[in-house]
Structures are given as C-alpha cells and as structure tokens.
Design an enzyme around this catalytic site. Structure first.
Site, PDB file in Angstrom:
ATOM      1  CD  GLN A   1     -12.951  -1.498  -1.098  1.00 24.13           C
ATOM      2  OE1 GLN A   1     -11.934  -1.826  -0.184  1.00 24.13           O
ATOM      3  NE2 GLN A   1     -13.937  -1.992  -0.882  1.00 24.13           N
TER       4      GLN A   1
ATOM      5  CG  ASP B   1     -13.720   6.073  -0.790  1.00 25.22           C
ATOM      6  OD1 ASP B   1     -13.951   5.853  -0.347  1.00 25.22           O
ATOM      7  OD2 ASP B   1     -12.725   6.342  -2.203  1.00 25.22           O
TER       8      ASP B   1
ATOM      9  CB  CYS C   1     -14.641   0.386  -0.136  1.00 22.00           C
ATOM     10  SG  CYS C   1     -13.925   2.443  -0.661  1.00 22.00           S
TER      11      CYS C   1
ATOM     12  NE  ARG D   1      -4.086   0.519   2.209  1.00 20.18           N
ATOM     13  CZ  ARG D   1      -5.308   0.472   2.604  1.00 20.18           C
ATOM     14  NH1 ARG D   1      -5.711   1.549   3.145  1.00 20.18           N
ATOM     15  NH2 ARG D   1      -6.067   0.310   1.867  1.00 20.18           N
TER      16      ARG D   1
ATOM     17  CG  HIS E   1      -8.516  -0.471  -3.152  1.00 22.54           C
ATOM     18  ND1 HIS E   1      -7.979  -1.347  -2.722  1.00 22.54           N
ATOM     19  CD2 HIS E   1      -9.285   0.002  -1.709  1.00 22.54           C
ATOM     20  CE1 HIS E   1      -7.535  -1.496  -1.312  1.00 22.54           C
ATOM     21  NE2 HIS E   1      -8.785  -0.624  -0.925  1.00 22.54           N
TER      22      HIS E   1
ATOM     23  NE  ARG F   1     -10.775  -5.766   0.255  1.00 18.72           N
ATOM     24  CZ  ARG F   1      -9.747  -4.187   0.626  1.00 18.72           C
ATOM     25  NH1 ARG F   1      -9.564  -3.708   0.940  1.00 18.72           N
ATOM     26  NH2 ARG F   1      -8.555  -4.949   0.931  1.00 18.72           N
TER      27      ARG F   1
HETATM   28  N1   CP Z   1     -11.109  -0.095   2.499  1.00 22.56           N
HETATM   29  C1   CP Z   1      -9.980   0.006   2.643  1.00 22.56           C
HETATM   30  O1   CP Z   1      -9.261  -0.566   1.683  1.00 22.56           O
HETATM   31  O2   CP Z   1      -9.635  -0.306   4.105  1.00 22.56           O
HETATM   32  P1   CP Z   1      -8.362   0.237   5.262  1.00 22.56           P
HETATM   33  O3   CP Z   1      -8.163   1.179   4.760  1.00 22.56           O
HETATM   34  O4   CP Z   1      -9.098   0.064   6.763  1.00 22.56           O
HETATM   35  O5   CP Z   1      -7.815  -1.326   4.118  1.00 22.56           O
HETATM   36  N1  NVA Z   2     -10.322   6.823  -1.623  1.00 22.67           N
HETATM   37  C1  NVA Z   2      -9.673   6.046  -0.260  1.00 22.67           C
HETATM   38  C2  NVA Z   2      -9.808   5.331  -0.127  1.00 22.67           C
HETATM   39  C3  NVA Z   2      -9.536   3.776   1.420  1.00 22.67           C
HETATM   40  C4  NVA Z   2      -9.575   2.652   1.965  1.00 22.67           C
HETATM   41  C5  NVA Z   2      -8.447   6.926   0.079  1.00 22.67           C
HETATM   42  O1  NVA Z   2      -7.453   6.165  -0.660  1.00 22.67           O
HETATM   43  O2  NVA Z   2      -7.898   6.903   1.242  1.00 22.67           O
END
Ligand code: CP
Ligand code: NVA
Length: 318
Positions: A133, A225, A265, A103, A130, A293
C-alpha cells in the site's frame, strides 16, 4: 544466483531500491506492456487469511501484466489449521511458485514463511505493516508532485499497519511525516525508532503528536485509514470513542496547504474516519491510489524476481 529477498516491512528495501521500484512502477503505470514477458513461465502464489478487494485483484492483474501465472489460495483451503507447519508449507510451494504474497492476521506468520533461501515472501498486509500500500501511496504522490523529498505528509487517526508503513516508507523517501493519534492508538516504539534511523540517512523528518490540527498544519497531503482494522472488531466501541476527534473533515483540510491532496487506502467509512465531503471532494486522490496498487505491486514482483533487469530499465528510462 541472487539471494532470496523478502518484503515483509518497508525497511526490507534500501532507499535506492525503493527509488528503483517507484521508478519502475511509474513506467508500468504509463505503459504496462513493457513487462509483458518479464516473468513468463513463473507462477506466483497469492495467499489470503483475510478479506481483500484491492490487494488480491491488483496482484492477480499484476501477474498478467508480467506474463506470470497467479494462483490464489485461501487459508481454509490448505492444511495450516490441521497441523502442517508454515515452514513446510513454504518449502512445498517454493517448488511451484517464484514468489508468495501473503495477507495474514499475525505478522509472525510472515516471519515463519520467510525462511532464508526458500522463496521470496511479500507482505500483502499483516497486523503490523502494509508495504505494498505504501508503494502505491508514494507512487501517487510522486505522480502529483514530481518529487517527494521535503514534502509533508500528515497521517491522522489510528497508528495501525497502514500508518506504520507510511511512516517508514515516507521518511525513507526523504519526506516529513507527521502522525496524529490518540495516546491509546499510537505507532509502536520500535517502528518509530526505525523511522528515526531512516530519517537520519534520508534527511526525512518525523513529527508525532496527539493533536490532529498540529499534524495537518501546512501539510502537502493528508491521509487517514479505518479506526477498526480487520481482527479488531471486538474493540469497536473503545476505538471509535478514542478516535472520534481524529476525523479527516473540512476543518482539518483547511489547516493543510491550500493545494493539499487527500489520501485513504480504502475501504473507507464516510462519516467515521473521513467525511463524505472530503473523501469525494476535489482534493481527494483515493481512486488514483487504488489504481496505483497495480503498477506498484507489479514493480515489487518484478524487482524481487529480476532485480538487475528491473533496475536497468529504470536507469535506461531516466
Ligand atoms: N487497501 C487495501 O489493502 O485494500 P484491500 O483490503 O481491499 O486489499
Ligand atoms: N488498517 C486496515 C487496512 C485495510 C486495507 C486493516 O488492517 O483492516
């Protein structure tokens, strides 16, 4: 030996591979013990430059479902900020791990890590995509509808990483994906062009608008989101103002099909991108999505590390 594959963006897999992964995820969701020894003896690295609840925890548990050993790494624990290159880091961990989930803030970090022939890299969220997701989202909708083809999924709000992955993955699965965003927060042109190419092959469709009611009209599912993604905190006021008319509320839900599902999400901000009434209401499936997930990630790991076995299991189960 099969070539090293990566999942950096949703179109790194073909529609056939997407269907195999969703089939495998569906089987794991029903009985995760089918994978108990699948990756025995393999260690999987989980590298996080940003915070996470769902992605980190579900990835760790997915490893345990498959008999693999997870090793979590935080950005500040290793030597990237002291000059060790991403390429050297990938070559080193390839000796320890079968696969690295990362990440990252900047999608280019994933591109640098994903060198040919070194080790599979899985995007656990970047500023652009992502894909894990989106696998959980499609799995959820497939469980609810049986079939994704021809259904309409409307995403309303910021054209961010989650929206971009949903657009690519949704059209690849043959869905009609409608996206409503303000002009300043739209999905990038290159991603839209890729989605158009995918739609031609799959029979999916794309509808882009700045009108949330037009996107939601008759939709089989509504998705939103956060307005401020990780790393965008300094744009809070500007984004909140532009996105305020895009709140997923009961008025918007009423424009969708009567039995439409509501997705997010998570994490969610009640009263911002979605009202509490809708997020906590009877049409919301956000916790089923969060639960999914786990099988979705396990299926991706399994597919990348043992593709023939994974595909064989899906064909045998169909
Ligand atoms: N939806 C998602 O990716 O959540 P986190 O940021 O908690 O991993
Ligand atoms: N769009 C959000 C998703 C988090 C799971 C971010 O990037 O923070």
């Amino acid at each position: 030996m099969s070539p090293v594959r990566h999942l950096l963006r949703d179109d790194d897999f073909t529609p056939e591979e997407q269907a195999i992964i969703l089939g495998l995820a569906n089987r794991l969701a029903a009985d995760h013990t089918i994978g108990a020894t699948a990756l025995r003896g393999t260690a999987i690295g989980l590298f996080f430059e940003q915070r996470s609840l769902r992605t980190r925890v579900s990835s760790e548990v997915a490893c345990s479902w498959l008999g693999a050993h997870p090793v979590s790494l935080r950005g500040e624990e290793i030597h990237l900020d002291r000059g060790e290159t991403l390429e050297d880091t990938a070559r080193v961990v390839a000796a320890y791990f079968g696969l690295l989930l990362a990440r990252v803030h900047d999608h280019d970090t994933l591109t640098s890590l994903s060198m040919p022939g070194v080790l599979p890299i899985v995007n656990g969220l970047s500023d652009q995509f992502h894909p894990l997701q989106a696998f959980a989202d499609l799995l959820t909708l497939q469980q609810l509808w049986g079939n994704l083809k021809g259904r309409t999924l409307a995403y309303v709000g910021d054209g961010n990483n989650v929206a971009a992955s949903l657009l690519l993955a949704g059209v690849m699965a043959g869905m009609r994906v409608a996206v409503a965003s303000p002009p300043s927060c739209q999905i990038g042109e290159k991603t839209v062009a890729t989605a158009n190419r995918l739609a031609k092959v799959s029979g999916g469709e794309i509808f882009l608008t700045d009108d949330s009611s037009a996107a939601a009209s008759g939709a089989d599912a509504l998705y939103t989101d956060v307005w401020i993604s990780m790393g965008q905190e300094n744009e809070k006021d500007k984004r909140s103002q532009a996105l305020a008319p895009y709140c997923l509320d009961s008025r918007l839900l009423a424009a969708a099909a009567q039995d439409a599902w509501v997705l997010h999400c998570l994490p969610a901000h009640r009263g911002k991108e979605i009202t509490a009434e809708v997020l906590d209401g009877p049409q919301s499936v956000v916790f089923q999505q969060a639960r999914n997930r786990l099988p979705a990630t396990a299926a991706v790991f399994w597919f990348l590390l043992a593709p023939e076995i994974a595909a064989g299991l899906v064909h045998e189960g169909s």
